[in-house]
Design a protein around this motif. Structure first.
Motif, PDB file in Angstrom:
ATOM      1  N   GLN A 198      94.273  72.656  58.710  1.00 19.92           N
ATOM      2  CA  GLN A 198      93.621  71.550  57.988  1.00 19.92           C
ATOM      3  C   GLN A 198      93.729  70.243  58.792  1.00 19.92           C
ATOM      4  O   GLN A 198      92.780  69.481  58.881  1.00 19.92           O
ATOM      5  CB  GLN A 198      94.257  71.365  56.603  1.00 19.92           C
ATOM      6  N   GLU A 199      94.917  70.006  59.361  1.00 24.99           N
ATOM      7  CA  GLU A 199      95.109  68.800  60.167  1.00 24.99           C
ATOM      8  C   GLU A 199      94.171  68.805  61.371  1.00 24.99           C
ATOM      9  O   GLU A 199      93.548  67.794  61.702  1.00 24.99           O
ATOM     10  CB  GLU A 199      96.570  68.694  60.634  1.00 24.99           C
ATOM     11  N   LEU A 200      94.112  69.969  62.028  1.00 25.79           N
ATOM     12  CA  LEU A 200      93.234  70.089  63.193  1.00 25.79           C
ATOM     13  C   LEU A 200      91.764  69.935  62.793  1.00 25.79           C
ATOM     14  O   LEU A 200      90.993  69.293  63.502  1.00 25.79           O
ATOM     15  CB  LEU A 200      93.470  71.421  63.909  1.00 25.79           C
ATOM     16  N   GLN A 201      91.405  70.499  61.641  1.00 20.93           N
ATOM     17  CA  GLN A 201      90.028  70.366  61.160  1.00 20.93           C
ATOM     18  C   GLN A 201      89.716  68.901  60.853  1.00 20.93           C
ATOM     19  O   GLN A 201      88.631  68.412  61.166  1.00 20.93           O
ATOM     20  CB  GLN A 201      89.817  71.238  59.904  1.00 20.93           C
ATOM     21  N   CYS A 202      90.698  68.196  60.281  1.00 21.11           N
ATOM     22  CA  CYS A 202      90.528  66.772  59.969  1.00 21.11           C
ATOM     23  C   CYS A 202      90.333  65.980  61.265  1.00 21.11           C
ATOM     24  O   CYS A 202      89.459  65.119  61.361  1.00 21.11           O
ATOM     25  CB  CYS A 202      91.752  66.291  59.196  1.00 21.11           C
ATOM     26  N   GLU A 203      91.160  66.269  62.276  1.00 16.94           N
ATOM     27  CA  GLU A 203      91.015  65.600  63.574  1.00 16.94           C
ATOM     28  C   GLU A 203      89.665  65.924  64.206  1.00 16.94           C
ATOM     29  O   GLU A 203      89.026  65.050  64.786  1.00 16.94           O
ATOM     30  CB  GLU A 203      92.154  66.008  64.516  1.00 16.94           C
ATOM     31  N   LEU A 204      89.266  67.184  64.078  1.00 12.67           N
ATOM     32  CA  LEU A 204      87.968  67.586  64.613  1.00 12.67           C
ATOM     33  C   LEU A 204      86.844  66.830  63.912  1.00 12.67           C
ATOM     34  O   LEU A 204      85.919  66.329  64.566  1.00 12.67           O
ATOM     35  CB  LEU A 204      87.779  69.104  64.451  1.00 12.67           C
ATOM     36  N   ASP A 205      86.925  66.700  62.597  1.00 15.91           N
ATOM     37  CA  ASP A 205      85.911  65.954  61.843  1.00 15.91           C
ATOM     38  C   ASP A 205      85.865  64.485  62.284  1.00 15.91           C
ATOM     39  O   ASP A 205      84.798  63.908  62.458  1.00 15.91           O
ATOM     40  CB  ASP A 205      86.183  66.042  60.339  1.00 15.91           C
ATOM     41  N   LYS A 206      87.054  63.890  62.464  1.00 19.30           N
ATOM     42  CA  LYS A 206      87.116  62.503  62.921  1.00 19.30           C
ATOM     43  C   LYS A 206      86.491  62.372  64.316  1.00 19.30           C
ATOM     44  O   LYS A 206      85.747  61.430  64.588  1.00 19.30           O
ATOM     45  CB  LYS A 206      88.567  62.009  62.956  1.00 19.30           C
ATOM     46  N   SER A 207      86.828  63.312  65.179  1.00 18.23           N
ATOM     47  CA  SER A 207      86.268  63.291  66.538  1.00 18.23           C
ATOM     48  C   SER A 207      84.752  63.449  66.507  1.00 18.23           C
ATOM     49  O   SER A 207      84.032  62.766  67.247  1.00 18.23           O
ATOM     50  CB  SER A 207      86.879  64.406  67.386  1.00 18.23           C
ATOM     51  N   GLU A 208      84.258  64.312  65.657  1.00 17.80           N
ATOM     52  CA  GLU A 208      82.815  64.516  65.513  1.00 17.80           C
ATOM     53  C   GLU A 208      82.145  63.229  65.012  1.00 17.80           C
ATOM     54  O   GLU A 208      81.092  62.838  65.514  1.00 17.80           O
ATOM     55  CB  GLU A 208      82.518  65.674  64.543  1.00 17.80           C
ATOM     56  N   GLN A 209      82.791  62.583  64.033  1.00 15.84           N
ATOM     57  CA  GLN A 209      82.234  61.334  63.500  1.00 15.84           C
ATOM     58  C   GLN A 209      82.232  60.251  64.589  1.00 15.84           C
ATOM     59  O   GLN A 209      81.258  59.532  64.762  1.00 15.84           O
ATOM     60  CB  GLN A 209      83.036  60.868  62.279  1.00 15.84           C
ATOM     61  N   GLU A 210      83.322  60.185  65.343  1.00 15.64           N
ATOM     62  CA  GLU A 210      83.411  59.203  66.426  1.00 15.64           C
ATOM     63  C   GLU A 210      82.363  59.488  67.501  1.00 15.64           C
ATOM     64  O   GLU A 210      81.709  58.576  68.002  1.00 15.64           O
ATOM     65  CB  GLU A 210      84.826  59.233  67.033  1.00 15.64           C
TER      66      GLU A 210
END
Length: 101
Positions: free
Chosen positions: A9-21
């Protein structure tokens, strides 16, 4: 397993943030490219406008040169007429002096 799911979940959250960025950066890049293209087009239009002004100025200069040459010719003709009149006047003055004597 719970820890792995939490980590996932943490990695998915980071991935989502990276995608948004990444999306934000791509949007900004697209806007910057569009601004650059608009600026480039505006610069082209300004250059074209200035070229047209320059051509107009060159035509004005040519016209003024022609006008200047015509005025010089006119002045020379007037000067020649004045010279002729002055010569005639001198001749008349001499004639008057001769007649007086």
């Amino acid at each position: 397993i719970v820890e792995l799911e939490k980590k996932q979940q943490e990695l998915q959250c980071e991935l989502d943030k990276s995608e948004q960025e990444r999306h934000n950066v791509e949007s900004e890049l697209s806007k910057t490219q569009e601004d650059y293209a608009n600026s480039k087009e505006e610069a082209r239009e300004e250059i074209e406008r200035l070229k047209n002004m320059l051509v107009g100025c060159e035509l004005d200069i040519d016209g003024l040169r022609k006008e200047g040459r015509a005025l010089k010719r006119k002045v020379r003709r007037k000067q020649a007429k004045v010279k002729t009149i002055m010569t005639e006047l001198n001749g008349l003055e001499k004639l008057c002096k001769v007649q007086e004597n």
